[in-house]
Design a protein around this motif. Structure first.
Motif, PDB file in Angstrom:
ATOM      1  N   ALA A  29       9.222  -5.059 -11.804  1.00  0.00           N
ATOM      2  CA  ALA A  29       8.790  -4.959 -11.684  1.00  0.00           C
ATOM      3  C   ALA A  29       7.361  -4.267 -12.589  1.00  0.00           C
ATOM      4  CB  ALA A  29       8.067  -6.123 -11.019  1.00  0.00           C
ATOM      5  N   LEU A  30       7.430  -2.994 -12.093  1.00  0.00           N
ATOM      6  CA  LEU A  30       6.059  -2.909 -11.902  1.00  0.00           C
ATOM      7  C   LEU A  30       5.752  -2.080 -13.194  1.00  0.00           C
ATOM      8  CD1 LEU A  30       3.526  -0.688 -10.646  1.00  0.00           C
ATOM      9  CD2 LEU A  30       5.532   0.956 -10.200  1.00  0.00           C
ATOM     10  N   MET A  31       6.460  -1.607 -14.011  1.00  0.00           N
ATOM     11  CA  MET A  31       7.143  -0.965 -15.199  1.00  0.00           C
ATOM     12  C   MET A  31       6.630  -2.379 -16.056  1.00  0.00           C
ATOM     13  SD  MET A  31       7.660   1.854 -15.498  1.00  0.00           S
ATOM     14  CE  MET A  31       7.808   1.926 -17.244  1.00  0.00           C
ATOM     15  N   THR A  32       6.374  -3.691 -15.525  1.00  0.00           N
ATOM     16  CA  THR A  32       5.799  -4.491 -16.883  1.00  0.00           C
ATOM     17  C   THR A  32       4.986  -4.369 -16.715  1.00  0.00           C
ATOM     18  OG1 THR A  32       8.502  -5.985 -16.550  1.00  0.00           O
ATOM     19  CG2 THR A  32       6.359  -7.304 -16.993  1.00  0.00           C
ATOM     20  N   LEU A  33       4.577  -4.338 -15.644  1.00  0.00           N
ATOM     21  CA  LEU A  33       2.857  -4.547 -14.610  1.00  0.00           C
ATOM     22  C   LEU A  33       1.821  -3.671 -15.432  1.00  0.00           C
ATOM     23  CD1 LEU A  33       0.331  -5.876 -12.908  1.00  0.00           C
ATOM     24  CD2 LEU A  33       0.735  -4.413 -11.328  1.00  0.00           C
ATOM     25  N   LEU A  34       2.570  -2.290 -16.391  1.00  0.00           N
ATOM     26  CA  LEU A  34       1.595  -0.962 -16.552  1.00  0.00           C
ATOM     27  C   LEU A  34       2.203  -0.932 -18.034  1.00  0.00           C
ATOM     28  CD1 LEU A  34       1.316   1.752 -16.145  1.00  0.00           C
ATOM     29  CD2 LEU A  34       3.838   2.544 -16.421  1.00  0.00           C
ATOM     30  N   GLU A  35       3.154  -1.980 -18.749  1.00  0.00           N
ATOM     31  CA  GLU A  35       2.867  -2.230 -20.866  1.00  0.00           C
ATOM     32  C   GLU A  35       1.945  -3.866 -20.529  1.00  0.00           C
ATOM     33  OE1 GLU A  35       7.018  -3.237 -20.700  1.00  0.00           O
ATOM     34  OE2 GLU A  35       8.089  -1.575 -20.589  1.00  0.00           O
ATOM     35  N   THR A  36       2.035  -4.518 -19.378  1.00  0.00           N
ATOM     36  CA  THR A  36       0.845  -5.797 -20.153  1.00  0.00           C
ATOM     37  C   THR A  36       0.057  -5.254 -19.446  1.00  0.00           C
ATOM     38  OG1 THR A  36       1.467  -6.274 -17.604  1.00  0.00           O
ATOM     39  CG2 THR A  36       3.095  -7.483 -19.289  1.00  0.00           C
ATOM     40  N   GLU A  37      -0.980  -4.587 -18.409  1.00  0.00           N
ATOM     41  CA  GLU A  37      -1.967  -4.180 -17.888  1.00  0.00           C
ATOM     42  C   GLU A  37      -2.521  -2.724 -18.644  1.00  0.00           C
ATOM     43  OE1 GLU A  37      -3.259  -4.848 -14.235  1.00  0.00           O
ATOM     44  OE2 GLU A  37      -2.312  -7.558 -13.935  1.00  0.00           O
ATOM     45  N   ARG A  95      -4.490   2.152  -9.535  1.00  0.00           N
ATOM     46  CA  ARG A  95      -4.990   1.176  -8.989  1.00  0.00           C
ATOM     47  C   ARG A  95      -3.464   0.198 -10.214  1.00  0.00           C
ATOM     48  NH1 ARG A  95      -8.746   1.347 -14.553  1.00  0.00           N
ATOM     49  NH2 ARG A  95      -9.861   2.149 -12.759  1.00  0.00           N
ATOM     50  N   LEU A  96      -2.772   0.791 -10.571  1.00  0.00           N
ATOM     51  CA  LEU A  96      -1.396   0.241 -10.736  1.00  0.00           C
ATOM     52  C   LEU A  96      -0.541  -0.257  -9.604  1.00  0.00           C
ATOM     53  CD1 LEU A  96       0.637  -1.077 -12.601  1.00  0.00           C
ATOM     54  CD2 LEU A  96       2.003   1.275 -12.626  1.00  0.00           C
ATOM     55  N   LEU A  97      -0.649   0.341  -8.283  1.00  0.00           N
ATOM     56  CA  LEU A  97      -0.065  -0.381  -7.169  1.00  0.00           C
ATOM     57  C   LEU A  97      -0.431  -1.131  -6.678  1.00  0.00           C
ATOM     58  CD1 LEU A  97       0.881   3.270  -5.188  1.00  0.00           C
ATOM     59  CD2 LEU A  97       2.179   1.402  -6.987  1.00  0.00           C
ATOM     60  N   ALA A  98      -2.543  -0.970  -6.689  1.00  0.00           N
ATOM     61  CA  ALA A  98      -3.032  -2.008  -6.573  1.00  0.00           C
ATOM     62  C   ALA A  98      -3.320  -3.300  -6.614  1.00  0.00           C
ATOM     63  CB  ALA A  98      -4.850  -1.657  -6.224  1.00  0.00           C
ATOM     64  N   ALA A  99      -2.869  -3.213  -8.273  1.00  0.00           N
ATOM     65  CA  ALA A  99      -2.459  -5.163  -8.734  1.00  0.00           C
ATOM     66  C   ALA A  99      -0.880  -4.941  -8.075  1.00  0.00           C
ATOM     67  CB  ALA A  99      -2.855  -4.356 -10.219  1.00  0.00           C
ATOM     68  N   ARG A 110       0.947  -4.544  -5.274  1.00  0.00           N
ATOM     69  CA  ARG A 110       0.449  -5.375  -4.555  1.00  0.00           C
ATOM     70  C   ARG A 110      -0.176  -7.243  -4.694  1.00  0.00           C
ATOM     71  NH1 ARG A 110      -1.271  -2.080   0.757  1.00  0.00           N
ATOM     72  NH2 ARG A 110       0.860  -1.262   1.081  1.00  0.00           N
ATOM     73  N   ARG A 111      -1.438  -7.425  -5.199  1.00  0.00           N
ATOM     74  CA  ARG A 111      -1.697  -8.284  -5.474  1.00  0.00           C
ATOM     75  C   ARG A 111      -0.708  -9.123  -6.058  1.00  0.00           C
ATOM     76  NH1 ARG A 111      -6.143  -5.203  -6.942  1.00  0.00           N
ATOM     77  NH2 ARG A 111      -5.377  -5.123  -9.268  1.00  0.00           N
ATOM     78  N   LEU A 112       0.611  -8.991  -6.370  1.00  0.00           N
ATOM     79  CA  LEU A 112       1.448 -10.033  -7.375  1.00  0.00           C
ATOM     80  C   LEU A 112       2.433  -9.592  -6.174  1.00  0.00           C
ATOM     81  CD1 LEU A 112       1.637  -9.133 -10.943  1.00  0.00           C
ATOM     82  CD2 LEU A 112       0.268 -10.553 -10.147  1.00  0.00           C
ATOM     83  N   HIS A 113       2.552  -9.060  -5.653  1.00  0.00           N
ATOM     84  CA  HIS A 113       3.575  -8.996  -5.010  1.00  0.00           C
ATOM     85  C   HIS A 113       3.780  -8.331  -3.558  1.00  0.00           C
ATOM     86  CE1 HIS A 113       5.518  -9.604  -8.389  1.00  0.00           C
ATOM     87  NE2 HIS A 113       5.229  -8.454  -9.264  1.00  0.00           N
ATOM     88  N   PRO A 114       3.071  -8.845  -2.650  1.00  0.00           N
ATOM     89  CA  PRO A 114       2.243  -8.713  -1.256  1.00  0.00           C
ATOM     90  C   PRO A 114       3.623  -8.428  -0.010  1.00  0.00           C
ATOM     91  CG  PRO A 114       1.851 -11.088  -1.695  1.00  0.00           C
ATOM     92  CD  PRO A 114       2.477 -11.007  -3.043  1.00  0.00           C
ATOM     93  N   ASP A 115       5.140  -9.541  -0.855  1.00  0.00           N
ATOM     94  CA  ASP A 115       6.017  -8.951   0.316  1.00  0.00           C
ATOM     95  C   ASP A 115       6.668  -7.582  -0.289  1.00  0.00           C
ATOM     96  OD1 ASP A 115       5.595 -11.600   2.115  1.00  0.00           O
ATOM     97  OD2 ASP A 115       7.133 -12.745  -0.002  1.00  0.00           O
ATOM     98  N   VAL A 116       6.434  -7.176  -0.858  1.00  0.00           N
ATOM     99  CA  VAL A 116       7.140  -5.580  -1.063  1.00  0.00           C
ATOM    100  C   VAL A 116       6.580  -4.381  -0.785  1.00  0.00           C
ATOM    101  CG1 VAL A 116       8.206  -4.350  -2.891  1.00  0.00           C
ATOM    102  CG2 VAL A 116       7.745  -6.678  -3.487  1.00  0.00           C
ATOM    103  N   GLU A 117       7.310  -3.957   0.124  1.00  0.00           N
ATOM    104  CA  GLU A 117       6.570  -2.956   0.735  1.00  0.00           C
ATOM    105  C   GLU A 117       6.740  -1.355  -0.275  1.00  0.00           C
ATOM    106  OE1 GLU A 117       7.984   0.654   3.939  1.00  0.00           O
ATOM    107  OE2 GLU A 117       9.437  -1.435   3.966  1.00  0.00           O
ATOM    108  N   ILE A 118       5.320  -0.711  -0.603  1.00  0.00           N
ATOM    109  CA  ILE A 118       4.981   0.336  -1.104  1.00  0.00           C
ATOM    110  C   ILE A 118       5.564   1.506  -0.713  1.00  0.00           C
ATOM    111  CG2 ILE A 118       3.212   1.540  -2.715  1.00  0.00           C
ATOM    112  CD1 ILE A 118       2.306  -1.342  -3.281  1.00  0.00           C
ATOM    113  N   ARG A 119       6.693   2.396  -0.889  1.00  0.00           N
ATOM    114  CA  ARG A 119       6.138   3.811  -0.017  1.00  0.00           C
ATOM    115  C   ARG A 119       6.111   4.828  -1.747  1.00  0.00           C
ATOM    116  NH1 ARG A 119      11.965   3.089   2.804  1.00  0.00           N
ATOM    117  NH2 ARG A 119      11.188   1.574   4.215  1.00  0.00           N
ATOM    118  N   LEU A 120       5.381   5.463  -1.508  1.00  0.00           N
ATOM    119  CA  LEU A 120       4.936   6.619  -2.342  1.00  0.00           C
ATOM    120  C   LEU A 120       5.779   8.054  -2.159  1.00  0.00           C
ATOM    121  CD1 LEU A 120       3.838   7.345  -5.052  1.00  0.00           C
ATOM    122  CD2 LEU A 120       1.003   7.459  -3.797  1.00  0.00           C
TER     123      LEU A 120
END
Length: 294
Positions: free
Chosen positions: A284-292, A108-112, A114-124
């Motif tokens: 940016a990911l940590m900020t998203l985790l903290e806010t959402e 869910r975090l990665l989906a959110a 990606r919606r905010l930062h579509p130009d970032v490639e996600i590797r897991l």
């Protein structure tokens, strides 16, 4: 020393093969070999032991690898920082996680994100706590969600996410199911245990708790995924000591509290490099985790 030489060196070290590395880098094999030889001449030592089938790192090569990875990660972070200042987050987010980690819903975090930062490639990458800590410290991962395994260091810091007790899972027909109360390591030390590979966080916590209690246990059934562990317990082939939130994955199993040790606490954290070395994507990911609270 040129950055491309370091990039070529790391690629060969990862693939352990010149041809595969050249194909991945989209360069000729002869050009790649020349680049490695130039780096070896500059450093005055061989970096690889070459055979007809593969190449392996020399002692000098192993020493260089961690530094090369860290340098390349810093260069990547510099490029991404400039892009972030310009208002666009680009580049790569390299994330590691343990299985079924508590305190964060990774998908869910990665989906959110990606919606905010579509130009970032996600590797897991999914791995055990020890391997994840090592990869964040070496700069191969931007951050990781894992069980706390060590104190903060110059290359690694931890941000707490959540904590919970470890519990005992068993089949309803198991003798422990009739106890109906908390059990101690001493009371269950002789049981058949199902557990994860020693590098996984829950296994590390359980091993430490039993060692602190002076109780020796045998893990007869070792797995690398949560569902296999639950299946084996569900078939009454053994018991398992797991984080409390695992009980919601198989409601029919009996859950017992584990008492008698202070070490059996499952504390999950976000592992990151020091603040000045963290990538814009990681921040940016940590900020998203903290806010959402994703």
């Amino acid at each position: 020393m040129e950055l491309r030489h370091l990039q070529h060196f790391v690629a060969v070290a990862e693939d352990q093969h010149f041809t595969r590395a050249a194909e991945r880098l989209l360069v000729s094999q002869s050009g790649l070999s020349a680049s490695i030889r130039a780096l070896e001449r500059e450093l005055g030592t061989p970096l690889f032991v070459r055979t007809t089938r593969r190449v392996t790192l020399t002692e000098a090569g192993r020493a260089l690898l961690s530094e090369a990875e860290r340098i390349l990660a810093q260069v990547r972070s510099a490029h991404e920082a400039v892009a972030a200042v310009q208002g666009v987050l680009r580049g790569t987010l390299a994330l590691g996680t343990e299985q079924c980690i508590a305190g964060v819903q990774v998908a869910r975090l990665l989906a959110a994100f990606r919606r905010l930062h579509p130009d970032v490639e996600i590797r897991l990458r999914q791995a055990g706590a020890g391997a994840l800590a090592e990869e964040v410290g070496a700069g191969r991962l931007d951050l990781a969600f894992a069980v706390r395994t060590q104190a903060d260091s110059d290359q690694l810091r931890s941000v707490p996410l959540t904590s919970e007790p470890m519990t005992v899972l068993c089949h309803p027909s198991h003798r422990l199911a009739t106890v109906g109360a908390a059990v101690t390591p001493d009371e269950i030390g002789g049981e058949v245990f199902v557990d994860f590979h020693p590098d996984w966080g829950p296994r590390r916590i359980t091993d430490a708790a039993f060692a602190a209690a002076g109780v020796r246990r045998t893990v007869s059934l070792e797995v690398n995924d949560v569902h296999s562990l639950l299946d084996l317990v569900d078939e009454n082939l053994g018991i398992a000591v797991v984080p409390r939130h695992f009980r919601h994955k198989r409601e029919e199993l009996t859950v017992l509290a584990l008492k008698g040790t202070d070490e059996a606490v499952y504390e999950t954290v976000a592992l990151l490099p020091p603040p000045e070395a963290a990538s814009p994507a990681a921040r940016a990911l940590m900020t998203l985790l903290e806010t959402e609270g994703a």
